[in-house]
Design a protein around this motif. Structure first.
Motif, short mmCIF file in Angstrom:
data_model
loop_
_atom_site.label_atom_id
_atom_site.label_comp_id
_atom_site.label_asym_id
_atom_site.label_seq_id
_atom_site.Cartn_x
_atom_site.Cartn_y
_atom_site.Cartn_z
N LEU A 1 -0.53 19.71 -4.93
CA LEU A 1 0.79 19.11 -4.78
C LEU A 1 0.60 17.77 -4.09
CD1 LEU A 1 2.95 22.11 -3.50
CD2 LEU A 1 2.85 21.18 -5.81
N SER A 2 1.21 16.72 -4.63
CA SER A 2 1.11 15.39 -4.05
C SER A 2 2.49 14.87 -3.69
CB SER A 2 0.46 14.42 -5.05
OG SER A 2 -0.85 14.85 -5.36
N LEU A 3 2.60 14.33 -2.48
CA LEU A 3 3.86 13.77 -2.01
C LEU A 3 3.65 12.30 -1.65
CD1 LEU A 3 4.92 16.65 0.38
CD2 LEU A 3 5.80 16.20 -1.90
N ASN A 4 4.46 11.44 -2.24
CA ASN A 4 4.38 10.00 -1.94
C ASN A 4 5.06 9.70 -0.62
OD1 ASN A 4 3.09 9.40 -4.36
ND2 ASN A 4 5.00 9.11 -5.44
N ASP A 5 4.52 8.74 0.09
CA ASP A 5 5.08 8.22 1.33
C ASP A 5 5.46 9.32 2.33
OD1 ASP A 5 4.85 5.56 0.40
OD2 ASP A 5 6.68 5.82 -0.76
N PRO A 6 4.49 10.11 2.77
CA PRO A 6 4.80 11.15 3.75
C PRO A 6 5.19 10.53 5.09
CG PRO A 6 2.44 10.91 3.53
CD PRO A 6 3.06 10.04 2.48
N MET B 1 0.84 -1.17 0.00
CA MET B 1 0.00 0.00 0.00
C MET B 1 0.90 1.25 0.00
SD MET B 1 -3.11 1.24 2.47
CE MET B 1 -3.74 -0.39 2.60
N THR B 2 0.49 2.23 -0.75
CA THR B 2 1.20 3.50 -0.84
C THR B 2 0.32 4.59 -0.25
OG1 THR B 2 2.31 2.82 -2.86
CG2 THR B 2 2.22 5.16 -2.44
N THR B 3 0.93 5.50 0.48
CA THR B 3 0.21 6.65 1.02
C THR B 3 0.69 7.90 0.31
OG1 THR B 3 0.00 5.58 3.17
CG2 THR B 3 -0.32 7.96 3.11
N VAL B 4 -0.25 8.78 -0.01
CA VAL B 4 0.04 10.03 -0.68
C VAL B 4 -0.55 11.17 0.15
CG1 VAL B 4 -0.36 11.40 -2.77
CG2 VAL B 4 0.01 8.94 -2.95
N LEU B 5 0.26 12.20 0.38
CA LEU B 5 -0.26 13.42 1.00
C LEU B 5 -0.62 14.37 -0.14
CD1 LEU B 5 -0.82 15.42 3.29
CD2 LEU B 5 1.63 16.01 3.24
N GLU B 6 -1.87 14.72 -0.23
CA GLU B 6 -2.36 15.61 -1.27
C GLU B 6 -2.69 16.96 -0.63
OE1 GLU B 6 -5.11 14.39 -4.70
OE2 GLU B 6 -6.43 15.43 -3.29
N MET B 7 -2.03 18.01 -1.10
CA MET B 7 -2.24 19.35 -0.57
C MET B 7 -2.80 20.23 -1.67
SD MET B 7 1.31 19.75 1.56
CE MET B 7 2.31 19.26 0.16
N LYS B 8 -3.92 20.88 -1.39
CA LYS B 8 -4.56 21.76 -2.37
C LYS B 8 -4.47 23.20 -1.89
CE LYS B 8 -7.68 18.28 -4.12
NZ LYS B 8 -8.08 18.31 -5.48
N PHE B 9 -4.01 24.05 -2.79
CA PHE B 9 -3.85 25.47 -2.51
C PHE B 9 -4.75 26.26 -3.44
CE2 PHE B 9 0.13 23.37 -1.56
CZ PHE B 9 0.55 23.95 -0.37
N GLU B 10 -5.25 27.39 -2.95
CA GLU B 10 -5.99 28.30 -3.81
C GLU B 10 -5.05 29.41 -4.25
OE1 GLU B 10 -10.14 30.78 -4.10
OE2 GLU B 10 -9.75 29.54 -2.35
N ALA B 11 -5.00 29.66 -5.54
CA ALA B 11 -4.17 30.73 -6.08
C ALA B 11 -4.97 32.03 -6.05
CB ALA B 11 -3.74 30.40 -7.51
N ALA B 12 -4.27 33.14 -6.21
CA ALA B 12 -4.90 34.46 -6.18
C ALA B 12 -5.94 34.64 -7.29
CB ALA B 12 -3.84 35.55 -6.27
N ASN B 13 -5.84 33.83 -8.34
CA ASN B 13 -6.80 33.92 -9.45
C ASN B 13 -8.00 32.99 -9.26
OD1 ASN B 13 -5.65 31.44 -9.95
ND2 ASN B 13 -4.74 31.99 -11.91
N GLY B 14 -8.08 32.33 -8.07
CA GLY B 14 -9.21 31.46 -7.78
C GLY B 14 -9.04 30.02 -8.22
N LYS B 15 -7.98 29.72 -8.95
CA LYS B 15 -7.72 28.36 -9.40
C LYS B 15 -7.07 27.55 -8.28
CE LYS B 15 -7.47 29.49 -14.26
NZ LYS B 15 -6.71 29.35 -15.50
N ILE B 16 -7.14 26.23 -8.40
CA ILE B 16 -6.62 25.33 -7.38
C ILE B 16 -5.36 24.62 -7.89
CG2 ILE B 16 -7.12 23.31 -5.93
CD1 ILE B 16 -8.82 25.81 -5.30
#
Length: 70
Positions: A19-24, A1-16
């Motif tokens: 960033l995904s990091l494997n095996d945090p 099994m693999t674990t991924v940390l998925e981080m979502k940021f909002e940019a100043a233009n409203g877009k998302i």
């Protein structure tokens, strides 16, 4: 099994930006992730279509099971 940390940021233009990091690191806390995400924003390294990251949208751990068949 693999674990991924998925981080979502909002940019100043409203877009998302995601960033995904494997095996945090195991046993990450919400404070650890929040601090890391804020540090990424403060460093102003990532832009999305020319817009800087403006805020934290979401973070989650995803467990994946990968089965190779070939």
């Amino acid at each position: 099994m693999t674990t991924v940390l998925e981080m979502k940021f909002e940019a100043a233009n409203g877009k998302i930006l995601t960033l995904s990091l494997n095996d945090p690191k195991p046993n990450l806390t919400s404070i650890d992730v929040s601090n890391a995400m804020q540090m990424i924003i403060n460093q102003d390294v990532f832009h999305l279509d020319g817009a800087p990251l403006a805020g934290v949208k979401q973070a989650r751990l995803i467990d994946k099971t990968i089965t190779e068949i070939l």
